[in-house]
Design an enzyme around this catalytic site. Structure first.
Site, PDB file in Angstrom:
ATOM      1  N   SER A 155      -5.594   5.789  -0.557  1.00 50.77           N
ATOM      2  CA  SER A 155      -5.573   4.272  -0.393  1.00 50.77           C
ATOM      3  C   SER A 155      -6.183   3.575  -1.342  1.00 50.77           C
ATOM      4  O   SER A 155      -7.507   4.054  -1.335  1.00 50.77           O
ATOM      5  CB  SER A 155      -5.133   3.671   0.277  1.00 50.77           C
ATOM      6  OG  SER A 155      -5.177   1.948   0.450  1.00 50.77           O
ATOM      7  N   SER A 156      -6.215   2.622  -1.992  1.00 48.57           N
ATOM      8  CA  SER A 156      -7.434   2.098  -2.847  1.00 48.57           C
ATOM      9  C   SER A 156      -7.424   1.289  -1.858  1.00 48.57           C
ATOM     10  O   SER A 156      -6.779   0.270  -1.631  1.00 48.57           O
ATOM     11  CB  SER A 156      -7.156   1.443  -4.349  1.00 48.57           C
ATOM     12  OG  SER A 156      -5.881   2.368  -4.921  1.00 48.57           O
ATOM     13  N   THR A 195      -1.542   2.220  -8.587  1.00 43.47           N
ATOM     14  CA  THR A 195      -2.945   3.399  -8.801  1.00 43.47           C
ATOM     15  C   THR A 195      -2.004   4.466  -9.505  1.00 43.47           C
ATOM     16  O   THR A 195      -2.608   4.811 -10.679  1.00 43.47           O
ATOM     17  CB  THR A 195      -3.835   4.109  -7.405  1.00 43.47           C
ATOM     18  OG1 THR A 195      -4.169   2.794  -6.947  1.00 43.47           O
ATOM     19  CG2 THR A 195      -4.856   4.940  -8.283  1.00 43.47           C
ATOM     20  N   GLU A 208      -0.980  -5.525   2.390  1.00 38.61           N
ATOM     21  CA  GLU A 208      -0.579  -4.839   4.306  1.00 38.61           C
ATOM     22  C   GLU A 208      -0.811  -5.700   5.430  1.00 38.61           C
ATOM     23  O   GLU A 208      -1.074  -6.286   5.626  1.00 38.61           O
ATOM     24  CB  GLU A 208      -1.892  -3.735   4.086  1.00 38.61           C
ATOM     25  CG  GLU A 208      -3.274  -3.895   3.452  1.00 38.61           C
ATOM     26  CD  GLU A 208      -4.855  -3.329   3.700  1.00 38.61           C
ATOM     27  OE1 GLU A 208      -3.609  -1.906   2.821  1.00 38.61           O
ATOM     28  OE2 GLU A 208      -5.142  -3.450   3.909  1.00 38.61           O
ATOM     29  N   GLY A 241      -2.674  -2.955  -1.946  1.00 38.45           N
ATOM     30  CA  GLY A 241      -1.247  -4.157  -1.149  1.00 38.45           C
ATOM     31  C   GLY A 241      -1.399  -4.459  -0.957  1.00 38.45           C
ATOM     32  O   GLY A 241      -1.648  -4.636   0.653  1.00 38.45           O
ATOM     33  N   ASN A 275      -1.465   5.488   2.981  1.00 39.63           N
ATOM     34  CA  ASN A 275      -1.387   6.107   2.275  1.00 39.63           C
ATOM     35  C   ASN A 275      -2.672   7.345   1.538  1.00 39.63           C
ATOM     36  O   ASN A 275      -3.681   6.852   2.847  1.00 39.63           O
ATOM     37  CB  ASN A 275      -1.540   4.748   1.162  1.00 39.63           C
ATOM     38  CG  ASN A 275      -2.009   5.905  -0.608  1.00 39.63           C
ATOM     39  OD1 ASN A 275      -1.647   6.856  -1.119  1.00 39.63           O
ATOM     40  ND2 ASN A 275      -1.858   4.597  -1.541  1.00 39.63           N
ATOM     41  N   SER A 313       1.164  -1.326  -0.108  1.00 47.20           N
ATOM     42  CA  SER A 313       0.391   0.170  -0.324  1.00 47.20           C
ATOM     43  C   SER A 313       1.322   1.171  -0.039  1.00 47.20           C
ATOM     44  O   SER A 313       1.988   1.135   0.728  1.00 47.20           O
ATOM     45  CB  SER A 313      -0.652  -0.073   1.116  1.00 47.20           C
ATOM     46  OG  SER A 313      -1.621   0.979   1.621  1.00 47.20           O
ATOM     47  N   GLY A 314       0.554   2.334  -0.975  1.00 46.69           N
ATOM     48  CA  GLY A 314       0.925   3.409  -0.873  1.00 46.69           C
ATOM     49  C   GLY A 314       2.232   3.308  -2.160  1.00 46.69           C
ATOM     50  O   GLY A 314       3.201   4.243  -1.841  1.00 46.69           O
TER      51      GLY A 314
HETATM   52  N1  LIG Z   1       5.239   8.046 -10.093  1.00 49.09           N
HETATM   53  C1  LIG Z   1       5.146   8.616  -8.820  1.00 49.09           C
HETATM   54  N2  LIG Z   1       5.294  10.007  -9.442  1.00 49.09           N
HETATM   55  C2  LIG Z   1       5.643  10.838  -8.196  1.00 49.09           C
HETATM   56  N3  LIG Z   1       4.015  10.416  -7.216  1.00 49.09           N
HETATM   57  C3  LIG Z   1       3.621   9.124  -6.792  1.00 49.09           C
HETATM   58  C4  LIG Z   1       4.125   8.839  -7.905  1.00 49.09           C
HETATM   59  N4  LIG Z   1       3.567   6.730  -8.082  1.00 49.09           N
HETATM   60  C5  LIG Z   1       2.928   7.381  -6.944  1.00 49.09           C
HETATM   61  N5  LIG Z   1       3.629   8.483  -6.434  1.00 49.09           N
HETATM   62  C6  LIG Z   1       2.725   9.009  -5.208  1.00 49.09           C
HETATM   63  O1  LIG Z   1       2.771   8.137  -3.922  1.00 49.09           O
HETATM   64  C7  LIG Z   1       1.378   7.889  -3.690  1.00 49.09           C
HETATM   65  C8  LIG Z   1       0.660   6.358  -3.512  1.00 49.09           C
HETATM   66  O2  LIG Z   1       0.127   6.060  -4.367  1.00 49.09           O
HETATM   67  P1  LIG Z   1      -0.777   5.117  -5.069  1.00 49.09           P
HETATM   68  O3  LIG Z   1      -2.160   5.734  -4.390  1.00 49.09           O
HETATM   69  O4  LIG Z   1      -0.714   4.759  -5.998  1.00 49.09           O
HETATM   70  O5  LIG Z   1      -0.289   4.190  -3.996  1.00 49.09           O
HETATM   71  P2  LIG Z   1      -0.926   2.740  -4.102  1.00 49.09           P
HETATM   72  O6  LIG Z   1       0.333   1.420  -4.757  1.00 49.09           O
HETATM   73  O7  LIG Z   1      -1.527   2.780  -5.269  1.00 49.09           O
HETATM   74  O8  LIG Z   1      -1.391   2.483  -2.592  1.00 49.09           O
HETATM   75  P3  LIG Z   1      -2.930   1.125  -1.708  1.00 49.09           P
HETATM   76  O9  LIG Z   1      -2.460  -0.357  -2.923  1.00 49.09           O
HETATM   77  O10 LIG Z   1      -2.735   1.864  -0.996  1.00 49.09           O
HETATM   78  O11 LIG Z   1      -3.842   1.805  -3.276  1.00 49.09           O
HETATM   79  C9  LIG Z   1       0.097   8.925  -4.207  1.00 49.09           C
HETATM   80  O12 LIG Z   1      -0.478   9.534  -3.557  1.00 49.09           O
HETATM   81  C10 LIG Z   1       1.048   9.586  -4.805  1.00 49.09           C
HETATM   82  O13 LIG Z   1       1.527  10.762  -4.274  1.00 49.09           O
HETATM   83 MG   LIG Z   2      -3.970   2.253  -5.018  1.00 51.14          MG
END
Ligand SMILES: Nc1ncnc2c1ncn2[C@@H]1O[C@H](COP(=O)(O)OP(=O)(O)OP(=O)(O)O)[C@@H](O)[C@H]1O
Ligand SMILES: [Mg+2]
Length: 1108
Positions: free
Chosen positions: A160-161, A112, A389, A387, A157, A107-108
């Site tokens: 977070s999805s 996404t 967690e 993800g 996050n 997660s994070g």
């Molecule tokens: N390529 C990137 N460039 C800039 N910021 C990023 C990038 N990828 C992720 N982030 C930052 O990290 C944060 C978390 O990313 P994201 O929501 O994609 O995580 P996740 O893997 O989907 O987590 P979860 O499993 O909780 O959904 C985003 O809100 C953004 O601020």
């Molecule tokens: Mg996500």
């Protein structure tokens, strides 16, 4: 020329971990850190992309970058998520292979974000057009909607999805997007009613309260204040960097683009508001007589408002919160609910309401974005699932989430190895199996149908009797105790009996990504996912159309006594389907790594990353990749890259690329065990070999650069030289031309001057000569003129002299002769000389007169009055006489020319003149008119044939006359015929003879003195014709008629001369009456013709127009 590049160019650390040398976990981490520090967040392991979350926006997602990676080979440029997206898209489009992009990580870690980047890249490179753009826009805009409803801030996050999402994007044969299908997996609905500390509920609640207008909030009966809602945690209501109000606008806009109708959006918001209201309903206990507490609603205001929002009857819902009806076959048992049960029912309703709303949203979006055509689609699936967690308290949701991640890890292992193995087989390379950790055993622990944890849970939930979370844990303890990845305090495995980190109410699973301790509390409930039937029926009764749709089981007509499938069962089934689906597609991996727990940029927490690298099995991934050959490349790009290392392949290799590579490798003396030739690729076993190749290439490039530089400089200098030479020639040519031109002009002008002087001199010389010549000629002329003058004067003098002498001689002679004559004739002169001289003179004068008369004779015309003037007075008589004689003579001559007829005509004219001249004013106009006589051509005209034959004499005159009627003075046309014997009047039209008067009976004719044509034929009294009376006639040829009448009478010897009476008043005897005919001058009504008018019985007045 296209410049071929490679990811090996200018790389920081190693772009592809496969090339890492030496390969240890430390060097792996060091490489990641080095690249992360230089903002290189992407690194490859073969075709797998490792993505480090930068936690800040980097300028590497610009349209220029999209263009840079578009249609480029995977290893051509430095690692990027776009390279993977491009590779996947192109093999989908060009090789017709369905693709899936698997994004994993905790997660994070950035899953996404990565999925959005892939989607936006594909949207940017695929086809364009109005329809295609609309589809793209709808696909992209589905993200904000789902994120608002399905994402929340967690401790890990901020976005977070809280649901799993798999999206199939469908393309046509050209690679243009047609639409998509989204599948959602288990929303973490417990979050609706309760959030762990430091976390928030789903974004939409906060967005609605912050972003909606006052008016909307009023309609939804909501207060903007978060603290007024039990379901909203307050400690992290505002999140740094999250603008809920702006996001609300984005979501509304996205809903509109995706195709939500305005009333649908309103319904959705009403449901969200209803959930918030539901959270505010509180219960209080009320003691019953049987000693049980029964729940009652504390304050009904929220309930009322919620019911109003959803269109539910308040009492129905109120009852549903107080009673529970259990139906069993034919029985219906109703029990009261205590306060705890009422809260449970309330929360269950809120969770169900929200999660069903979320599923409805997904279905609704699918409706909008689904492909319109039925033709076969190519599909690219993008999986963005929650993800792995580990929380402090991990419950059923975490168990499910981690199970899902376990499955993904398994598919990753399976597919990566399979792909690797397949490539070796495809390329004909020998392959020995590699050992790796297979997490299938953990998956089996969870999902096994007989003794898997999920099966166990379902069994427990369905079992009759008392079922609690503890009985479930007991069951696990007995069945899974021996499993090497299952840990529990109460299990028979003595190993954990003394493990104090493992509480009694928990079990622990050693996941591939680490050990997770699960609180067993709530497992059974959450798996059952029960909603009291009374509540679903209450919802079904709602008038709100959407809510009715969401609770179809509440329809009393469809009472289903079968238990619905459990949450665990459903999830396992859907994950199973997903895995099957993924296996049919070509996988592309993005493995996201979270660099730190602080959500901060530039921090690389080694232990955290090490942990992730471990559980993601990245090292194993590299090892598997390197077990066979660390590096592989198609022959063409390999030859292209290293051809400069061998003279035979540089600069061009003519044969097949493979042979070129073989020649190259042989020449470079690389040990044969270091590489293998596949069918289309060369496989290099050791990264060192590749690096040595790269090193040699770099050196060679330097030499080549020097060589190129040398040749270029030489070429440049030569070019410069040639240019200068050419320029010099041009300049010299121009200069010479200029100099020659100048010289030529000088010579030309000098020549002109010399020439002009010469010509001038010649001209002057010539002029001089000519002048001299002319002077000579003039002198000669003058001399000759003088000479001739002298001669002439001399001659003149001589002639004059001679003339004078002759004259003198003549004078003298004349005098002498005179003297002689006088002397001789002196004696006779007095007697005869005078008469002789007189005669001679007269004779001479007469002679001269006649001669001049002869030469000046007038013309022979009798009317010519000219006659020469009389020269001498004494010739006056002679002159007149001669004129008279001459006139008579020429008249005679003239007359002699006449024929008989013409003579007659003149005689008649003469006679007319004698009768009428100076007597009748009509006469002068008749002089010019010839006397034609027979105007009617009586003998020739067939019309008058009868009349002509009636005449026994020759017709002397035939004309039409007007016979004047005495009664009115008007005229009647009559033919007037005159023969030698009679005058005949005949009808003009018929030619019938009306009157015939023998000429002897005519006494006289009367005419006026004026210019009229009236005449009266008067008959002799007593003659036979006199009975009829006299005739008053008028004719245009009066003069001719009267003249002919007179002439006929004159020629007849037996008759008397016809009297012609010319006066302006005469009498006419009409039968008995005598009428006076009077002629007066005046204006006639007939214009220029005279008109006759009867004045009275005795007077006819003829008006004759004055001739003036
Ligand atoms: N390529 C990137 N460039 C800039 N910021 C990023 C990038 N990828 C992720 N982030 C930052 O990290 C944060 C978390 O990313 P994201 O929501 O994609 O995580 P996740 O893997 O989907 O987590 P979860 O499993 O909780 O959904 C985003 O809100 C953004 O601020
Ligand atoms: Mg996500």
């Amino acid at each position: 020329m296209e410049v071929k590049t490679s990811l090996l160019d200018n790389m920081i650390g190693v772009s592809d971990m496969v090339l890492l040398e030496p390969l240890t976990e430390d060097s792996f981490l060091e490489n990641l850190r080095k690249r992360f520090d230089h903002n290189e967040i992407y690194t490859y392991i073969g075709s797998v992309v490792i993505s480090m979350n930068p936690y800040r926006s980097l300028p590497i997602y610009t349209p220029d970058k999209v263009e840079e990676y578009r249609n480029r080979n995977f290893y051509e440029l430095s690692p990027h998520i776009y390279a993977l997206a491009d590779e996947a898209y192109r093999s989908l489009r060009d090789q017709d292979k369905d693709q899936c992009i698997l994004i994993t990580g905790e997660s994070g870690a950035g899953k996404t974000e990565a999925s959005k980047l892939v989607m936006s890249y594909v949207a940017a490179v695929c086809g364009k057009g109005q329809e295609v753009n609309k589809v793209k826009e709808q696909l992209l805009q589905s993200n904000p909607v789902l994120e608002a409803f399905g994402n929340a801030k967690t401790v890990r996050n901020d976005n977070s999805s809280r649901f799993g999402k798999y999206m199939d994007i469908e393309f046509d044969f050209k690679g243009d997007p047609l639409g998509g299908v989204i599948s959602n997996y288990l929303l973490e609905k417990s979050r609706v009613v309760k959030q762990p500390r430091g976390e928030r509920n789903f974004h939409i609640f906060y967005q609605l309260l912050s972003g909606a207008s006052d008016d909307t909030l009023k309609k939804l009966k909501l207060d903007r204040d978060f603290s007024k809602f039990n379901y909203l945690s307050l400690d992290s209501a505002a999140v740094n960097g999250l603008d809920d109000a702006a996001n609300f606008r984005t979501v509304r806009n996205a809903m509109q683009i995706v195709g939500f109708m305005e009333d649908e959006v309103q319904s959705v918001l009403e449901l969200v508001a209803a959930v918030l209201k539901l959270g505010n309903i509180e219960f209080k206990p009320e003691s019953r007589c049987n000693g049980n507490d029964e729940s009652r609603i504390k304050d009904k205001n929220d309930l009322k408002e919620m019911c109003e929002l959803l269109g539910i009857e308040q009492s129905v819902l109120e009852r549903a919160f107080s009673y529970r009806t259990v139906e069993a076959k034919l029985e219906k048992v109703s029990t009261t609910l205590n306060v705890a049960q009422a809260y449970y029912a309330r929360d269950a309703l809120a969770k169900n309401l929200y999660s069903r709303l979320f599923s409805w949203l997904v279905t609704r979006i699918n409706e909008s974005i689904k492909a319109q055509t039925k033709s076969r689609h190519k599909v690219m699936g993008v999986l963005d699932i929650y993800g792995f967690e580990i929380f402090e308290d991990n419950s059923f949701e975490q168990f499910i989430i981690n199970y899902c991640n376990e499955k993904l890890q398994q598919i990753f292992i399976e597919l990566t190895l399979r792909e690797e193995q397949e490539e070796y087989v495809r390329e004909g390379i020998e392959w020995t199996n590699i050992e790796y950790f297979n997490n299938a055993i953990i998956c089996d622990l969870i999902e096994n149908n007989q003794n898997g944890i999920l099966a166990m849970l379902d069994e427990e939930c369905l079992r009759p009797g008392t079922v609690t979370d503890e009985t479930f844990l007991d069951k696990l303890n007995t069945i899974c105790a021996k499993h090497q990845h299952f840990e529990s305090r109460l299990s028979k495995n003595s190993k954990f009996l003394t493990d104090h980190s493992l509480p009694h109410s928990c079990f622990r699973i050693q996941h591939y990504a680490g050990k997770v301790l699960y609180q067993v509390e709530g497992f059974v409930d959450k798996n059952n996912d029960l909603l009291y039937r009374d509540l679903s029926q209450a919802m079904y009764k709602a008038t709100h159309s959407l809510i009715k749709q969401l609770f179809p089981e509440g329809n009393p007509a469809k009472v289903n006594l079968k238990r619905p499938p459990t949450a665990g069962f459903q999830f396992r089934a859907s994950v199973g389907t997903l895995m099957k689906n993924l296996k049919t597609k070509n996988p592309n991996y993005i493995r996201c790594i979270k660099p730190n727990e602080k959500k901060a940029s530039h921090i690389f927490t080694e232990s955290l990353v090490r942990h992730q690298v471990r559980y993601l099995g990245l090292m194993e991934n590299v090892r598997v990749r390197r077990a066979g050959y660390a590096f592989r490349q198609l022959y063409e790009p390999c030859l292209e890259r290293y051809k400069m290392l061998c003279k035979r392949t540089w600069p061009h290799w003519k044969g097949p690329a493979r042979e070129g590579v073989e020649v190259l490798m042989g020449d470079l003396q690389i040990p044969t065990e270091e590489y293998s030739y596949g069918r289309s690729k060369i496989f290099i076993r050791n990264p060192r070999t590749l690096f040595s190749l790269e090193e040699r290439r770099r050196e060679c490039l330097q030499d080549l650069a020097t060589l190129i530089q040398k040749i270029y400089r030489g070429w440049k200098c030569r070019r410069q030289f040639l240019l200068m030479k050419k320029s010099q020639i041009v300049v010299a040519a121009w200069y010479r031309r200029f100099a020659q031109q100048k010289k030529y002009k000088k010579i030309k002008s000098a020549t002109t001057v010399v020439q002009s002087y010469t010509r001038g001199w010649q001209a002057r010389k010539l002029l001089r000569e000519l002048k001299y010549q002319k002077r000579c000629e003039e002198a000669a002329t003058t001399i000759s003129a003088y000479w001739h003058g002298t001669q002439a004067r001399r001659e003149l003098r001589r002639l004059k002299e001679e003339a004078r002498r002759k004259h003198a001689v003549a004078v003298i002679w004349a005098y002498w002769q005179g003297l002689k004559v006088r002397r001789e004739y002196r004696k006779f002169f007095r007697a005869n000389a005078g008469k002789k001289i007189y005669d001679f003179t007269i004779q001479r004068i007469m002679q001269k007169y006649f001669l001049s008369l002869k030469s000046n004779m007038p013309s022979m015309s009798p009317v010519d009055n000219k006659w020469p003037n009389r020269p001498y007075l004494f010739l006056d008589g002679v002159h007149k006489e001669l004129r008279r004689i001459f006139h008579h003579w020429r008249c005679k001559k003239y007359r002699n020319q006449f024929t008989e007829e013409r003579k007659t005509v003149y005689e008649e004219k003469l006679e007319a003149s004698e009768i009428f001249k100076d007597k009748k004013a009509l006469y002068p106009s008749s002089v010019n008119q010839p006397f034609k006589g027979d105007y009617l051509e009586i003998s020739k005209n067939p019309k008058y044939q009868k009349l002509s034959s009636a005449m026994d004499e020759k017709v002397l005159l035939a004309d039409v006359v007007n016979k004047i009627n005495r009664a009115n003075g008007k005229g009647t046309a009559r033919i007037f015929l005159l023969t030698k014997k009679s005058v005949v009047l005949a009808d003009q039209k018929t030619g019938q003879v009306k009157t015939s008067v023998p000429l002897p009976d005519l006494d006289s004719v009367s005419v006026s003195t004026q210019s009229d044509g009236f005449f009266a034929l008067k008959l002799k009294e007593g003659s036979a014709s006199a009975i009829k009376g006299d005739f008053l006639l008028s004719s245009e040829h009066l003069i001719e008629i009267i003249t002919k009448l007179h002439r006929t009478g004159a020629m007849a010897a037996d008759r008397e001369q016809l009297n012609i009476d010319i006066s302006d008043e005469f009498l006419v005897q009409f039968k008995q009456d005598k009428v006076c005919v009077k002629f007066i001058q005046g204006v006639s009504k007939n214009g220029n013709n005279a008109s006759c008018k009867r004045k009275n019985n005795r007077l006819l007045e003829v008006l004759v127009p004055s001739s003036a």
